[in-house]
Design a protein around this motif. Sequence first.
Motif, PDB file in Angstrom:
ATOM      1  N   GLY A  65      34.182 -22.571  25.571  1.00  0.00           N
ATOM      2  CA  GLY A  65      35.228 -23.511  25.168  1.00  0.00           C
ATOM      3  C   GLY A  65      35.325 -23.676  23.666  1.00  0.00           C
ATOM      4  O   GLY A  65      36.432 -23.768  23.116  1.00  0.00           O
ATOM      5  N   MET A  66      34.185 -23.670  22.988  1.00  0.00           N
ATOM      6  CA  MET A  66      34.203 -23.789  21.530  1.00  0.00           C
ATOM      7  C   MET A  66      34.830 -22.555  20.909  1.00  0.00           C
ATOM      8  O   MET A  66      35.624 -22.659  19.959  1.00  0.00           O
ATOM      9  CB  MET A  66      32.784 -23.988  21.003  1.00  0.00           C
ATOM     10  CG  MET A  66      32.735 -24.332  19.514  1.00  0.00           C
ATOM     11  SD  MET A  66      33.602 -25.870  19.160  1.00  0.00           S
ATOM     12  CE  MET A  66      33.941 -25.666  17.418  1.00  0.00           C
ATOM     13  N   GLU A  67      34.508 -21.386  21.408  1.00  0.00           N
ATOM     14  CA  GLU A  67      35.120 -20.156  20.902  1.00  0.00           C
ATOM     15  C   GLU A  67      36.637 -20.176  21.118  1.00  0.00           C
ATOM     16  O   GLU A  67      37.419 -19.810  20.234  1.00  0.00           O
ATOM     17  CB  GLU A  67      34.516 -18.938  21.598  1.00  0.00           C
ATOM     18  CG  GLU A  67      33.138 -18.558  21.098  1.00  0.00           C
ATOM     19  CD  GLU A  67      32.711 -17.184  21.597  1.00  0.00           C
ATOM     20  OE1 GLU A  67      33.478 -16.563  22.357  1.00  0.00           O
ATOM     21  OE2 GLU A  67      31.601 -16.746  21.231  1.00  0.00           O
ATOM     22  N   SER A  68      37.040 -20.606  22.308  1.00  0.00           N
ATOM     23  CA  SER A  68      38.463 -20.666  22.624  1.00  0.00           C
ATOM     24  C   SER A  68      39.188 -21.660  21.724  1.00  0.00           C
ATOM     25  O   SER A  68      40.306 -21.409  21.259  1.00  0.00           O
ATOM     26  CB  SER A  68      38.645 -21.055  24.095  1.00  0.00           C
ATOM     27  OG  SER A  68      40.005 -21.146  24.432  1.00  0.00           O
ATOM     28  N   LEU A  69      38.528 -22.777  21.449  1.00  0.00           N
ATOM     29  CA  LEU A  69      39.129 -23.807  20.594  1.00  0.00           C
ATOM     30  C   LEU A  69      39.322 -23.304  19.173  1.00  0.00           C
ATOM     31  O   LEU A  69      40.355 -23.557  18.540  1.00  0.00           O
ATOM     32  CB  LEU A  69      38.229 -25.047  20.594  1.00  0.00           C
ATOM     33  CG  LEU A  69      38.827 -26.367  20.116  1.00  0.00           C
ATOM     34  CD1 LEU A  69      40.009 -26.768  20.981  1.00  0.00           C
ATOM     35  CD2 LEU A  69      37.767 -27.462  20.131  1.00  0.00           C
ATOM     36  N   VAL A  70      38.347 -22.579  18.656  1.00  0.00           N
ATOM     37  CA  VAL A  70      38.453 -22.027  17.301  1.00  0.00           C
ATOM     38  C   VAL A  70      39.576 -20.990  17.234  1.00  0.00           C
ATOM     39  O   VAL A  70      40.386 -20.989  16.302  1.00  0.00           O
ATOM     40  CB  VAL A  70      37.109 -21.398  16.869  1.00  0.00           C
ATOM     41  CG1 VAL A  70      37.273 -20.605  15.574  1.00  0.00           C
ATOM     42  CG2 VAL A  70      36.055 -22.490  16.687  1.00  0.00           C
TER      43      VAL A  70
ATOM     44  N   MET B 118      20.605 -14.520  22.501  1.00  0.00           N
ATOM     45  CA  MET B 118      19.370 -15.102  21.973  1.00  0.00           C
ATOM     46  C   MET B 118      19.581 -16.579  21.639  1.00  0.00           C
ATOM     47  O   MET B 118      18.685 -17.407  21.843  1.00  0.00           O
ATOM     48  CB  MET B 118      18.914 -14.330  20.736  1.00  0.00           C
ATOM     49  CG  MET B 118      18.322 -12.966  21.045  1.00  0.00           C
ATOM     50  SD  MET B 118      16.945 -13.029  22.237  1.00  0.00           S
ATOM     51  CE  MET B 118      15.776 -14.094  21.392  1.00  0.00           C
ATOM     52  N   ALA B 119      20.758 -16.928  21.119  1.00  0.00           N
ATOM     53  CA  ALA B 119      21.071 -18.338  20.869  1.00  0.00           C
ATOM     54  C   ALA B 119      21.045 -19.124  22.175  1.00  0.00           C
ATOM     55  O   ALA B 119      20.526 -20.245  22.245  1.00  0.00           O
ATOM     56  CB  ALA B 119      22.437 -18.463  20.196  1.00  0.00           C
ATOM     57  N   ARG B 120      21.618 -18.521  23.230  1.00  0.00           N
ATOM     58  CA  ARG B 120      21.585 -19.156  24.553  1.00  0.00           C
ATOM     59  C   ARG B 120      20.136 -19.358  25.018  1.00  0.00           C
ATOM     60  O   ARG B 120      19.772 -20.428  25.514  1.00  0.00           O
ATOM     61  CB  ARG B 120      22.320 -18.257  25.557  1.00  0.00           C
ATOM     62  CG  ARG B 120      23.594 -18.841  26.122  1.00  0.00           C
ATOM     63  CD  ARG B 120      24.180 -17.913  27.166  1.00  0.00           C
ATOM     64  NE  ARG B 120      25.011 -16.902  26.573  1.00  0.00           N
ATOM     65  CZ  ARG B 120      26.332 -17.014  26.418  1.00  0.00           C
ATOM     66  NH1 ARG B 120      26.944 -18.103  26.819  1.00  0.00           N
ATOM     67  NH2 ARG B 120      27.035 -16.057  25.858  1.00  0.00           N
TER      68      ARG B 120
ATOM     69  N   LEU C 253      27.444 -29.935  25.371  1.00  0.00           N
ATOM     70  CA  LEU C 253      27.345 -30.190  23.927  1.00  0.00           C
ATOM     71  C   LEU C 253      26.369 -29.231  23.258  1.00  0.00           C
ATOM     72  O   LEU C 253      26.581 -28.824  22.111  1.00  0.00           O
ATOM     73  CB  LEU C 253      26.931 -31.642  23.688  1.00  0.00           C
ATOM     74  CG  LEU C 253      27.928 -32.699  24.171  1.00  0.00           C
ATOM     75  CD1 LEU C 253      27.368 -34.103  23.982  1.00  0.00           C
ATOM     76  CD2 LEU C 253      29.259 -32.554  23.439  1.00  0.00           C
ATOM     77  N   VAL C 254      25.305 -28.857  23.965  1.00  0.00           N
ATOM     78  CA  VAL C 254      24.376 -27.860  23.422  1.00  0.00           C
ATOM     79  C   VAL C 254      25.092 -26.520  23.250  1.00  0.00           C
ATOM     80  O   VAL C 254      24.921 -25.828  22.238  1.00  0.00           O
ATOM     81  CB  VAL C 254      23.143 -27.701  24.335  1.00  0.00           C
ATOM     82  CG1 VAL C 254      22.279 -26.521  23.872  1.00  0.00           C
ATOM     83  CG2 VAL C 254      22.305 -28.972  24.319  1.00  0.00           C
ATOM     84  N   GLY C 255      25.913 -26.157  24.227  1.00  0.00           N
ATOM     85  CA  GLY C 255      26.681 -24.914  24.122  1.00  0.00           C
ATOM     86  C   GLY C 255      27.634 -24.925  22.946  1.00  0.00           C
ATOM     87  O   GLY C 255      27.758 -23.935  22.214  1.00  0.00           O
ATOM     88  N   VAL C 256      28.314 -26.043  22.743  1.00  0.00           N
ATOM     89  CA  VAL C 256      29.223 -26.182  21.598  1.00  0.00           C
ATOM     90  C   VAL C 256      28.456 -26.071  20.285  1.00  0.00           C
ATOM     91  O   VAL C 256      28.855 -25.337  19.368  1.00  0.00           O
ATOM     92  CB  VAL C 256      29.974 -27.534  21.671  1.00  0.00           C
ATOM     93  CG1 VAL C 256      30.710 -27.813  20.364  1.00  0.00           C
ATOM     94  CG2 VAL C 256      30.950 -27.547  22.841  1.00  0.00           C
ATOM     95  N   THR C 257      27.337 -26.783  20.186  1.00  0.00           N
ATOM     96  CA  THR C 257      26.539 -26.799  18.951  1.00  0.00           C
ATOM     97  C   THR C 257      25.958 -25.424  18.641  1.00  0.00           C
ATOM     98  O   THR C 257      25.987 -24.959  17.498  1.00  0.00           O
ATOM     99  CB  THR C 257      25.399 -27.820  19.079  1.00  0.00           C
ATOM    100  OG1 THR C 257      25.949 -29.104  19.381  1.00  0.00           O
ATOM    101  CG2 THR C 257      24.602 -27.906  17.776  1.00  0.00           C
TER     102      THR C 257
ATOM    103  N   ILE D 184      28.511 -23.135  17.128  1.00  0.00           N
ATOM    104  CA  ILE D 184      28.795 -23.455  15.719  1.00  0.00           C
ATOM    105  C   ILE D 184      27.682 -22.931  14.809  1.00  0.00           C
ATOM    106  O   ILE D 184      27.934 -22.313  13.773  1.00  0.00           O
ATOM    107  CB  ILE D 184      28.965 -24.972  15.543  1.00  0.00           C
ATOM    108  CG1 ILE D 184      30.199 -25.465  16.309  1.00  0.00           C
ATOM    109  CG2 ILE D 184      29.081 -25.346  14.062  1.00  0.00           C
ATOM    110  CD1 ILE D 184      30.330 -26.967  16.376  1.00  0.00           C
ATOM    111  N   LEU D 185      26.423 -23.167  15.209  1.00  0.00           N
ATOM    112  CA  LEU D 185      25.283 -22.749  14.389  1.00  0.00           C
ATOM    113  C   LEU D 185      25.146 -21.232  14.317  1.00  0.00           C
ATOM    114  O   LEU D 185      24.531 -20.702  13.387  1.00  0.00           O
ATOM    115  CB  LEU D 185      23.990 -23.357  14.943  1.00  0.00           C
ATOM    116  CG  LEU D 185      23.880 -24.882  14.890  1.00  0.00           C
ATOM    117  CD1 LEU D 185      22.597 -25.350  15.551  1.00  0.00           C
ATOM    118  CD2 LEU D 185      23.950 -25.385  13.446  1.00  0.00           C
ATOM    119  N   LEU D 186      25.732 -20.546  15.284  1.00  0.00           N
ATOM    120  CA  LEU D 186      25.604 -19.096  15.365  1.00  0.00           C
ATOM    121  C   LEU D 186      26.500 -18.361  14.365  1.00  0.00           C
ATOM    122  O   LEU D 186      26.240 -17.205  14.032  1.00  0.00           O
ATOM    123  CB  LEU D 186      25.969 -18.666  16.796  1.00  0.00           C
ATOM    124  CG  LEU D 186      25.871 -17.212  17.194  1.00  0.00           C
ATOM    125  CD1 LEU D 186      24.431 -16.723  17.086  1.00  0.00           C
ATOM    126  CD2 LEU D 186      26.378 -17.042  18.617  1.00  0.00           C
TER     127      LEU D 186
END
Length: 253
Positions: free
Chosen positions: A118-123, A90-92, A46-50, A53-55
């Motif tokens: 996964g979030m990038e792939s989903l978008v 840097m976000a990581r 969930l941190v990776g997903v968030t 998005i914030l990036l």
Amino acid sequence: MLETEIYFDSLQITALALRCILDIFLPFTVFFYLHKRHGGRWFPLLVGVTATILLVVPRALLRNLFVPSGGDFLLQFFLSALINAICEEMARYLAMTYAMQQHTGLMDGICYGLGHGGMESLVLAQYPLDYLWMQIRHRQYGTEYFTAGRTDEQLAAVMEKLQICDSLDVFSSFETSIGTICSIANHVAWSVLVLTAVRFAGCRKFLFLAIGLHVLSHFGTIFFDVPGTLITTFAICWMTYRWVKPYWAAEYA
């Protein structure tokens, strides 16, 4: 005339549908397997997903500021790839340093990478889903379904989009699916590198190595197509494994 120029066969539609399924479900299917069998945890995912998005906004602003709108393509590409790599890594680093203080195991880094990738792939899946919808509708109702009642300007835009759909053959879907798999594998590798930099003293170099490998992956994807993408991804994952193994060997012996 247009009716006969564009036709989507069943194999083409099936390949694009499989591509959509892969884009949407692959990273999260891998996570569920790791969660059930190897103790993968939800919070890093969930941190990776968030973080992804914030990036979006700061990365877009930096691109607008530093990437020239015209001129040499190679310079544009390099600056864009460098900004993307620095922002993502840097976000990581920040997310793992401040949000994942209680989640510092190797599996946590892998799960973070699955969330980010996964979030990038989903978008990105919204585009093949849109094209899949067009292919199915065109197969059912023909070109007239999209062109009826359109102005000349709208008609030109619709026909351009249909031509793009027509270019998405089986090989194109296969090629993009390979790219999706490689992208997720790269995100996992970079996440492990950055988590190693966060957790172990004297390992800050791994943050800069992750940035460099991230830039390398962009060049492999753009300039060398599928073979280059596969070779680059293999090299990134292999180097990551060799570099971080001594630090995690005691924990996962």
